[in-house]
Design a protein around this motif. Sequence first.
Motif, PDB file in Angstrom:
ATOM      1  N   SER A  17      -6.595 -50.346  41.062  1.00  0.00           N
ATOM      2  CA  SER A  17      -6.944 -51.582  41.784  1.00  0.00           C
ATOM      3  C   SER A  17      -8.054 -51.311  42.808  1.00  0.00           C
ATOM      4  CB  SER A  17      -5.704 -52.191  42.451  1.00  0.00           C
ATOM      5  OG  SER A  17      -5.128 -51.292  43.366  1.00  0.00           O
ATOM      6  N   HIS A  18      -8.076 -50.104  43.380  1.00  0.00           N
ATOM      7  CA  HIS A  18      -9.179 -49.754  44.285  1.00  0.00           C
ATOM      8  C   HIS A  18     -10.486 -49.570  43.507  1.00  0.00           C
ATOM      9  CE1 HIS A  18      -5.755 -48.885  46.938  1.00  0.00           C
ATOM     10  NE2 HIS A  18      -6.604 -49.002  47.935  1.00  0.00           N
ATOM     11  N   MET A  19     -10.384 -49.051  42.295  1.00  0.00           N
ATOM     12  CA  MET A  19     -11.590 -48.869  41.467  1.00  0.00           C
ATOM     13  C   MET A  19     -12.216 -50.221  41.129  1.00  0.00           C
ATOM     14  SD  MET A  19     -13.463 -46.540  40.029  1.00  0.00           S
ATOM     15  CE  MET A  19     -14.886 -46.631  38.953  1.00  0.00           C
ATOM     16  N   ALA A 175      -4.004 -40.668  48.566  1.00  0.00           N
ATOM     17  CA  ALA A 175      -3.230 -41.389  49.585  1.00  0.00           C
ATOM     18  C   ALA A 175      -4.138 -42.384  50.303  1.00  0.00           C
ATOM     19  CB  ALA A 175      -2.638 -40.395  50.588  1.00  0.00           C
ATOM     20  N   GLY A 176      -3.523 -43.211  51.138  1.00  0.00           N
ATOM     21  CA  GLY A 176      -4.281 -44.167  51.937  1.00  0.00           C
ATOM     22  C   GLY A 176      -4.520 -45.468  51.195  1.00  0.00           C
ATOM     23  N   ALA A 177      -5.249 -46.348  51.853  1.00  0.00           N
ATOM     24  CA  ALA A 177      -5.473 -47.694  51.321  1.00  0.00           C
ATOM     25  C   ALA A 177      -6.881 -48.153  51.674  1.00  0.00           C
ATOM     26  CB  ALA A 177      -4.439 -48.646  51.906  1.00  0.00           C
ATOM     27  N   ASP A 178      -7.328 -49.184  50.968  1.00  0.00           N
ATOM     28  CA  ASP A 178      -8.654 -49.757  51.198  1.00  0.00           C
ATOM     29  C   ASP A 178      -8.849 -50.058  52.691  1.00  0.00           C
ATOM     30  OD1 ASP A 178     -11.134 -51.127  50.554  1.00  0.00           O
ATOM     31  OD2 ASP A 178     -10.023 -52.983  50.908  1.00  0.00           O
ATOM     32  N   ARG A 182      -7.826 -54.738  51.421  1.00  0.00           N
ATOM     33  CA  ARG A 182      -7.750 -55.558  50.206  1.00  0.00           C
ATOM     34  C   ARG A 182      -6.793 -54.992  49.178  1.00  0.00           C
ATOM     35  NH1 ARG A 182     -13.952 -55.320  48.709  1.00  0.00           N
ATOM     36  NH2 ARG A 182     -13.468 -53.142  49.221  1.00  0.00           N
ATOM     37  N   ALA A 183      -6.428 -53.713  49.276  1.00  0.00           N
ATOM     38  CA  ALA A 183      -5.571 -53.072  48.282  1.00  0.00           C
ATOM     39  C   ALA A 183      -4.846 -51.903  48.936  1.00  0.00           C
ATOM     40  CB  ALA A 183      -6.415 -52.576  47.094  1.00  0.00           C
ATOM     41  N   GLY A 184      -3.785 -51.475  48.265  1.00  0.00           N
ATOM     42  CA  GLY A 184      -3.012 -50.333  48.750  1.00  0.00           C
ATOM     43  C   GLY A 184      -2.023 -49.932  47.679  1.00  0.00           C
ATOM     44  N   GLN A 185      -1.062 -49.111  48.057  1.00  0.00           N
ATOM     45  CA  GLN A 185      -0.071 -48.640  47.087  1.00  0.00           C
ATOM     46  C   GLN A 185       1.126 -49.581  47.155  1.00  0.00           C
ATOM     47  OE1 GLN A 185       0.656 -44.482  47.629  1.00  0.00           O
ATOM     48  NE2 GLN A 185       1.560 -44.225  45.607  1.00  0.00           N
ATOM     49  N   SER A 186       1.314 -50.385  46.104  1.00  0.00           N
ATOM     50  CA  SER A 186       2.333 -51.436  46.156  1.00  0.00           C
ATOM     51  C   SER A 186       3.470 -51.230  45.188  1.00  0.00           C
ATOM     52  CB  SER A 186       1.706 -52.801  45.828  1.00  0.00           C
ATOM     53  OG  SER A 186       0.621 -53.046  46.659  1.00  0.00           O
ATOM     54  N   GLY A 187       3.233 -50.520  44.101  1.00  0.00           N
ATOM     55  CA  GLY A 187       4.171 -50.444  42.968  1.00  0.00           C
ATOM     56  C   GLY A 187       5.592 -50.154  43.375  1.00  0.00           C
ATOM     57  N   GLY A 188       6.532 -50.519  42.508  1.00  0.00           N
ATOM     58  CA  GLY A 188       7.956 -50.493  42.771  1.00  0.00           C
ATOM     59  C   GLY A 188       8.495 -49.230  43.394  1.00  0.00           C
ATOM     60  N   ARG A 189       8.650 -48.170  42.599  1.00  0.00           N
ATOM     61  CA  ARG A 189       9.392 -47.008  43.056  1.00  0.00           C
ATOM     62  C   ARG A 189       8.455 -45.996  43.715  1.00  0.00           C
ATOM     63  NH1 ARG A 189      10.884 -43.211  38.736  1.00  0.00           N
ATOM     64  NH2 ARG A 189      11.627 -41.405  39.882  1.00  0.00           N
ATOM     65  N   LEU A 232     -11.845 -41.003  46.598  1.00  0.00           N
ATOM     66  CA  LEU A 232     -11.583 -40.698  45.184  1.00  0.00           C
ATOM     67  C   LEU A 232     -12.314 -41.693  44.278  1.00  0.00           C
ATOM     68  CD1 LEU A 232      -9.809 -38.985  43.176  1.00  0.00           C
ATOM     69  CD2 LEU A 232      -8.311 -40.973  43.133  1.00  0.00           C
ATOM     70  N   VAL A 233     -12.231 -42.953  44.639  1.00  0.00           N
ATOM     71  CA  VAL A 233     -12.865 -43.991  43.836  1.00  0.00           C
ATOM     72  C   VAL A 233     -14.391 -43.832  43.860  1.00  0.00           C
ATOM     73  CG1 VAL A 233     -13.354 -46.457  44.066  1.00  0.00           C
ATOM     74  CG2 VAL A 233     -11.003 -45.674  43.813  1.00  0.00           C
ATOM     75  N   GLN A 234     -14.910 -43.396  44.991  1.00  0.00           N
ATOM     76  CA  GLN A 234     -16.352 -43.150  45.065  1.00  0.00           C
ATOM     77  C   GLN A 234     -16.754 -42.041  44.085  1.00  0.00           C
ATOM     78  OE1 GLN A 234     -18.572 -44.910  46.165  1.00  0.00           O
ATOM     79  NE2 GLN A 234     -20.364 -43.569  46.071  1.00  0.00           N
ATOM     80  N   ALA A 235     -15.886 -41.045  43.925  1.00  0.00           N
ATOM     81  CA  ALA A 235     -16.162 -39.980  42.949  1.00  0.00           C
ATOM     82  C   ALA A 235     -16.228 -40.572  41.540  1.00  0.00           C
ATOM     83  CB  ALA A 235     -15.073 -38.904  43.023  1.00  0.00           C
ATOM     84  N   HIS A 236     -15.367 -41.549  41.254  1.00  0.00           N
ATOM     85  CA  HIS A 236     -15.410 -42.203  39.934  1.00  0.00           C
ATOM     86  C   HIS A 236     -16.694 -42.994  39.739  1.00  0.00           C
ATOM     87  CE1 HIS A 236     -11.205 -41.199  40.161  1.00  0.00           C
ATOM     88  NE2 HIS A 236     -11.005 -41.585  38.931  1.00  0.00           N
TER      89      HIS A 236
END
Length: 341
Positions: A17-19, A175-178, A182-189, A232-236
């Motif tokens: 989602s960050h990508m 780790a971390g968030a936008d 606008r985005a972050g780590q949300s998933g269930g478990r 990390l996303v910038q590396a992508h």
Amino acid sequence: MTSSNVLVTGGAGYIGSHMILALRDAGRPVVVLDDLSTGLAAAVPAGVPLVRGCVGDADLVTSIARTYRVGAIVHFAGSIVVPDSVADPMAYYLNNTVRSRELISAAVAVGVRNFVFSSTAAVYGEASAEPLGEDTPLAPVSPYGASKLMTERMLADAGLAYGLRYAALRYFNVAGADPLGRAGQSGGRATHLIKLAAQAAVGLRAGLDCFGDDYPTRDGTCVRDYIHVSDLVQAHMLALGHLEGGGPNLVANCGYGFGASVREVIGAMKRASGVDFPVRPAPRRAGDPAALVADATRLRETLGWVARHDDLDGIVASALAWERRLAETRRPAFTAAMGHA
Ligand SMILES: NC(=O)c1ccc[n+]([C@@H]2O[C@H](COP(=O)([O-])OP(=O)(O)OC[C@H]3O[C@@H](n4cnc5c(N)ncnc54)[C@H](O)[C@@H]3O)[C@@H](O)[C@H]2O)c1
Ligand SMILES: O=c1ccn([C@@H]2O[C@H](COP(=O)(O)OP(=O)(O)O[C@H]3O[C@H](CO)[C@H](O)[C@H](O)[C@H]3O)[C@@H](O)[C@H]2O)c(=O)[nH]1
């Protein structure tokens, strides 16, 4: 700049989602393929097409590639919990290896030229050197790491045989968030240390277990190289540009070259939140190496990558801000569910 679409698999997940945000910020059209097994449709920004389905469905991948004129695939979709992979290895080889094989085959058959893949530091296993360069022997100790290494191998072979152009990025601890929220780590478990610490700080869990305090490290707890998701996303983004610009195939570590211990992470979260949540000493977790720190020289030198968020306090603060936002949005739903609305 190319205007072909980028297919982001696993785009409803944390890193994907960050990508999507980074691609959109750069004006690149995006389409997402996600089966929503751990991801959330709400993590995909409005206006971005989300196809719900499996990366192992070659017909579906082919149809998306044709419909959206896909020129590149960034492949995040996968199963990510190391202990689960030990408990159920066949599920991990299916979702991470077999389905990646189908995706790669479909990409080759339909003529998608460029492929960026989420690999992991887990391919190195119980590494002794520190920091770890890409030439460190590859000896994964978990089915998760092995499932990712096999996909790297398939990409290398597909590159040689069919001319597929690829970058395999070996993430250390993401780790971390936008920073714009606008985005972050949300998933269930949740299983990752910084996410769990943020949940403890906002009162979602009673405290935190510290898995092992007798490792041969500076304070006895495990050391990891935590990389901010935006770096990390910038590396992508750079890897994608590198492939699209005709650069050679690439395998590169993604990390900062220095680590933080479990105790240091917990201290940073307590400082950022002002909450002194309980921390229980617990036995070592199976399969945890004492220290994993990246040598990211190749990423910097080949792609010109520059770390912009390499500060533990900032990483922790952004994770906490996202967790607080999630807690705020959960509260009304929780109140309604309890009949207090
Ligand atoms: N988070 C980390 O610290 C870390 C470290 C190293 C590597 N990675 C890799 O990065 C990638 C993304 O991780 P994440 O933390 O964002 O995890 P995540 O669980 O948040 O995201 C994975 C996404 O893939 C989707 N998915 C899973 N299997 C699928 C399938 N067969 N078809 C379609 N969609 C599928 C899920 O629904 C989810 O949206 C993974 O491949 C993971 O192995 C993550
Ligand atoms: O409640 C917790 C959770 C974690 N930890 C410790 O914190 C450290 C980091 O653990 P994480 O679960 O956050 O991350 P891992 O290092 O186990 O694994 C992560 O990084 C790996 C590569 O380094 C893989 O890519 C994997 O997918 C990804 O989850 C470990 O020493 C772990 O034992 C605790 O003490 N308590």
